[in-house]
Write a protein that holds these residues in place. Structure first.
Motif, mmCIF file in Angstrom:
data_model
loop_
_atom_site.group_PDB
_atom_site.id
_atom_site.type_symbol
_atom_site.label_atom_id
_atom_site.label_comp_id
_atom_site.label_asym_id
_atom_site.label_seq_id
_atom_site.Cartn_x
_atom_site.Cartn_y
_atom_site.Cartn_z
ATOM 1 N N SER A 16 0.799 -1.225 0.000
ATOM 2 C CA SER A 16 0.000 0.000 0.000
ATOM 3 C C SER A 16 0.834 1.279 0.000
ATOM 4 C CB SER A 16 -0.939 0.006 1.214
ATOM 5 O OG SER A 16 -0.229 -0.286 2.395
ATOM 6 N N ARG A 17 2.061 1.194 0.484
ATOM 7 C CA ARG A 17 2.867 2.414 0.595
ATOM 8 C C ARG A 17 4.332 2.107 0.291
ATOM 9 N NH1 ARG A 17 3.523 3.876 5.489
ATOM 10 N NH2 ARG A 17 2.446 2.219 6.622
ATOM 11 N N ILE A 19 8.035 1.266 -0.601
ATOM 12 C CA ILE A 19 8.712 0.343 -1.513
ATOM 13 C C ILE A 19 7.712 -0.663 -2.093
ATOM 14 C CG2 ILE A 19 10.409 -1.540 -1.576
ATOM 15 C CD1 ILE A 19 12.052 0.113 0.515
ATOM 16 N N ASN A 39 -2.493 -3.537 5.455
ATOM 17 C CA ASN A 39 -3.084 -3.789 6.766
ATOM 18 C C ASN A 39 -4.007 -2.651 7.162
ATOM 19 O OD1 ASN A 39 -3.576 -5.061 9.216
ATOM 20 N ND2 ASN A 39 -1.866 -4.048 10.222
ATOM 21 N N LYS A 40 -3.473 -1.429 7.165
ATOM 22 C CA LYS A 40 -4.268 -0.289 7.643
ATOM 23 C C LYS A 40 -4.641 0.702 6.555
ATOM 24 C CE LYS A 40 -2.319 -0.403 12.296
ATOM 25 N NZ LYS A 40 -1.245 0.100 13.133
ATOM 26 N N SER A 41 -3.839 0.762 5.494
ATOM 27 C CA SER A 41 -4.009 1.841 4.521
ATOM 28 C C SER A 41 -4.944 1.457 3.369
ATOM 29 C CB SER A 41 -2.644 2.268 3.979
ATOM 30 O OG SER A 41 -1.781 2.604 5.024
ATOM 31 N N ASP A 65 -3.324 -8.703 8.042
ATOM 32 C CA ASP A 65 -2.171 -8.441 8.902
ATOM 33 C C ASP A 65 -1.240 -9.641 8.774
ATOM 34 O OD1 ASP A 65 -0.368 -8.289 10.979
ATOM 35 O OD2 ASP A 65 -1.853 -7.843 12.518
ATOM 36 N N ASN A 92 7.532 -7.910 1.852
ATOM 37 C CA ASN A 92 8.019 -6.536 1.983
ATOM 38 C C ASN A 92 7.536 -5.855 3.269
ATOM 39 O OD1 ASN A 92 8.760 -3.687 0.849
ATOM 40 N ND2 ASN A 92 6.545 -3.591 1.215
ATOM 41 N N TYR A 176 15.192 -3.759 15.398
ATOM 42 C CA TYR A 176 14.824 -3.768 13.969
ATOM 43 C C TYR A 176 15.915 -4.471 13.158
ATOM 44 C CZ TYR A 176 14.157 -1.914 9.228
ATOM 45 O OH TYR A 176 14.003 -1.790 7.867
ATOM 46 N N LYS A 180 15.820 -7.946 10.811
ATOM 47 C CA LYS A 180 16.208 -7.986 9.392
ATOM 48 C C LYS A 180 17.338 -8.991 9.147
ATOM 49 C CE LYS A 180 13.220 -5.305 7.647
ATOM 50 N NZ LYS A 180 12.305 -5.832 6.619
ATOM 51 N N GLY A 207 19.280 0.327 1.273
ATOM 52 C CA GLY A 207 19.804 1.363 2.154
ATOM 53 C C GLY A 207 18.667 2.334 2.452
ATOM 54 N N ILE A 209 15.832 4.708 1.876
ATOM 55 C CA ILE A 209 14.909 4.916 0.754
ATOM 56 C C ILE A 209 13.816 5.893 1.207
ATOM 57 C CG2 ILE A 209 13.350 3.775 -0.879
ATOM 58 C CD1 ILE A 209 16.247 2.697 -1.069
ATOM 59 N N THR A 211 10.707 6.926 2.016
ATOM 60 C CA THR A 211 9.345 6.427 2.262
ATOM 61 C C THR A 211 8.895 6.944 3.629
ATOM 62 O OG1 THR A 211 10.045 4.483 3.504
ATOM 63 C CG2 THR A 211 9.933 4.225 1.104
HETATM 64 N N1 LIG Z 1 12.655 2.983 3.686
HETATM 65 C C1 LIG Z 1 13.871 2.574 4.000
HETATM 66 O O1 LIG Z 1 14.802 3.386 4.163
HETATM 67 C C2 LIG Z 1 14.173 1.088 4.124
HETATM 68 C C3 LIG Z 1 15.511 0.707 4.266
HETATM 69 C C4 LIG Z 1 15.830 -0.639 4.372
HETATM 70 C C5 LIG Z 1 14.815 -1.589 4.330
HETATM 71 N N2 LIG Z 1 13.516 -1.201 4.204
HETATM 72 C C6 LIG Z 1 12.511 -2.259 4.169
HETATM 73 O O2 LIG Z 1 11.686 -2.093 3.025
HETATM 74 C C7 LIG Z 1 10.382 -2.603 3.300
HETATM 75 C C8 LIG Z 1 9.343 -1.544 2.984
HETATM 76 O O3 LIG Z 1 9.613 -0.408 3.789
HETATM 77 P P1 LIG Z 1 9.013 1.035 3.477
HETATM 78 O O4 LIG Z 1 10.084 1.998 3.724
HETATM 79 O O5 LIG Z 1 8.289 1.042 2.190
HETATM 80 O O6 LIG Z 1 7.989 1.126 4.697
HETATM 81 P P2 LIG Z 1 6.659 1.984 4.882
HETATM 82 O O7 LIG Z 1 6.679 3.147 3.981
HETATM 83 O O8 LIG Z 1 6.547 2.208 6.345
HETATM 84 O O9 LIG Z 1 5.518 0.962 4.410
HETATM 85 C C9 LIG Z 1 5.331 -0.220 5.144
HETATM 86 C C10 LIG Z 1 4.314 -1.080 4.463
HETATM 87 O O10 LIG Z 1 4.179 -2.272 5.257
HETATM 88 C C11 LIG Z 1 2.791 -2.481 5.491
HETATM 89 N N3 LIG Z 1 2.587 -3.173 6.757
HETATM 90 C C12 LIG Z 1 3.042 -2.833 7.981
HETATM 91 N N4 LIG Z 1 2.596 -3.704 8.883
HETATM 92 C C13 LIG Z 1 1.853 -4.630 8.220
HETATM 93 C C14 LIG Z 1 1.147 -5.772 8.602
HETATM 94 N N5 LIG Z 1 1.102 -6.168 9.883
HETATM 95 N N6 LIG Z 1 0.501 -6.496 7.661
HETATM 96 C C15 LIG Z 1 0.536 -6.101 6.353
HETATM 97 N N7 LIG Z 1 1.193 -5.006 5.923
HETATM 98 C C16 LIG Z 1 1.836 -4.272 6.858
HETATM 99 C C17 LIG Z 1 2.160 -1.112 5.478
HETATM 100 O O11 LIG Z 1 0.788 -1.284 5.162
HETATM 101 P P3 LIG Z 1 -0.415 -0.459 5.877
HETATM 102 O O12 LIG Z 1 -0.051 0.991 5.832
HETATM 103 O O13 LIG Z 1 -1.598 -0.828 5.049
HETATM 104 O O14 LIG Z 1 -0.512 -0.992 7.272
HETATM 105 C C18 LIG Z 1 2.949 -0.431 4.354
HETATM 106 O O15 LIG Z 1 2.393 -0.724 3.104
HETATM 107 C C19 LIG Z 1 10.402 -3.036 4.752
HETATM 108 O O16 LIG Z 1 10.675 -4.416 4.832
HETATM 109 C C20 LIG Z 1 11.554 -2.253 5.335
HETATM 110 O O17 LIG Z 1 12.096 -2.869 6.489
HETATM 111 C C21 LIG Z 1 13.164 0.120 4.110
#
Ligand SMILES: NC(=O)c1ccc[n+]([C@@H]2O[C@H](COP(=O)([O-])OP(=O)(O)OC[C@H]3O[C@@H](n4cnc5c(N)ncnc54)[C@H](OP(=O)(O)O)[C@@H]3O)[C@@H](O)[C@H]2O)c1
Length: 277
Positions: A16-17, A19, A39-41, A65, A92, A176, A180, A207, A209, A211
């Motif tokens: 939903s959001r 990556i 889950n929520k969005s 969830d 993801n 966290y 990972k 790294g 990103i 978001t």
């Molecule tokens: N952004 C970074 O800098 C970064 C760096 C390294 C790794 N990552 C990894 O990349 C992945 C995506 O991160 P992001 O930055 O895109 O995060 P984000 O913007 O916070 O988005 C998180 C996503 O996960 C979903 N989510 C959270 N809890 C959930 C649950 N219980 N069940 C189903 N969906 C759930 C959220 O959905 P809802 O809103 O619908 O709940 C949302 O779509 C993650 O694995 C993160 O650890 C991110």
């Protein structure tokens, strides 16, 4: 865009959001029957589905969830009913910090709020929530998707870990980072378990990103721009990543272009880890 995963059924958790959203949009453009898990969005997920279908692609949104095995099983049943068996699973969805309703706050309120976003301030049950999504969610979805992949002798699983799992976790993000690290080890172990079943399972370590997760991260430092500057200055490519930078690597791992790869952990961080060693 070449339709390199044409008609493959692809489930993206947390689509939903951030990556996950970028992966869903790219996979749909590459021809997949795309499942946007959330889950929520709700409205974000619906907006993506609308965008994909308006462009002539195929997509559905499914709420579940990922930390709840029963919810995951019913999501997989729903996907199978609507689109057929899952060919591609992208694990993801994850949480970095749990701060109540912080995500729904406007950014200026985030910075003025008393929320710290630091793991050190979180009670045990909130740490358990991170674990149950980041580790439990990956295991639940994989367990639910693989029986039919094994039966068909084919499947692609892409796990989104983090450079935090490689030891690059910043201060106050130890838990966290640990979650990972487990995703990395799970990827390697499952590659060993599933290789002879024709299932490729690989992971990406992004790294920084741009978001919501990175914005949230800024709550602990109260300065989003300083985080962007720090990561830009400390990466070899001189910039923070965009969600699309990860989506393109996920597409490679989900397609036949990577058929002879399994158990690999790909770092996609603009050279941040290399520069800082
Ligand atoms: N952004 C970074 O800098 C970064 C760096 C390294 C790794 N990552 C990894 O990349 C992945 C995506 O991160 P992001 O930055 O895109 O995060 P984000 O913007 O916070 O988005 C998180 C996503 O996960 C979903 N989510 C959270 N809890 C959930 C649950 N219980 N069940 C189903 N969906 C759930 C959220 O959905 P809802 O809103 O619908 O709940 C949302 O779509 C993650 O694995 C993160 O650890 C991110």
């Amino acid at each position: 865009m070449d339709k390199i995963i044409k008609d493959k059924v692809a489930l993206i958790t947390g689509g939903s959001r951030g990556i996950g959203r970028a992966i869903a949009l790219l996979f749909a453009a590459a021809g997949a029957k795309t499942v946007v898990n959330y889950n929520k969005s709700d409205s974000c997920a619906e907006e993506i589905v609308q965008k994909i279908t308006n462009n002539g692609g195929q997509a559905i949104a499914v709420k579940a969830d990922v930390s709840n095995q029963a919810a995951v099983n019913s999501m997989v049943s729903e996907v199978t009913d609507q689109y057929g068996e899952i060919d591609i699973l992208v694990n993801n969805a994850a949480l970095a910090v749990v701060k109540g309703d912080a995500l729904s706050l406007p950014i200026e309120e985030l910075f003025s709020s008393t929320l710290t976003g630091d793991e050190m301030d979180l009670p045990a049950e909130k740490l358990a929530a991170i674990w149950s999504v980041n580790v439990g969610g990956v295991i639940n979805c994989t367990q639910s998707a693989i029986p039919s992949m094994i039966q068909r002798g084919a499947g692609k699983i892409v796990n989104i870990s983090s450079i935090a799992g490689l030891g690059e976790s910043t201060l106050k993000k130890t838990f966290y980072g640990l979650s990972k690290k487990v995703v990395i080890q799970y990827t390697k172990r499952m590659a060993i378990e599933l290789g002879t079943n024709g299932i490729n399972i690989n992971a990406i370590c992004p790294g920084a990103i741009k978001t919501d997760m990175l914005t949230n991260f800024a709550v602990s430092t109260k300065n989003y721009q300083s985080i962007l500057d720090e990561y830009s200055n400390n990466s070899l490519l001189g910039r923070v990543g965009d969600p699309e930078d990860i989506a393109s690597v996920a597409l490679f791992l989900a397609s036949s272009l990577s058929n002879y790869m399994t158990g690999e952990i790909l770092t996609v961080d603009g050279g941040y880890s290399l520069k800082n060693h």
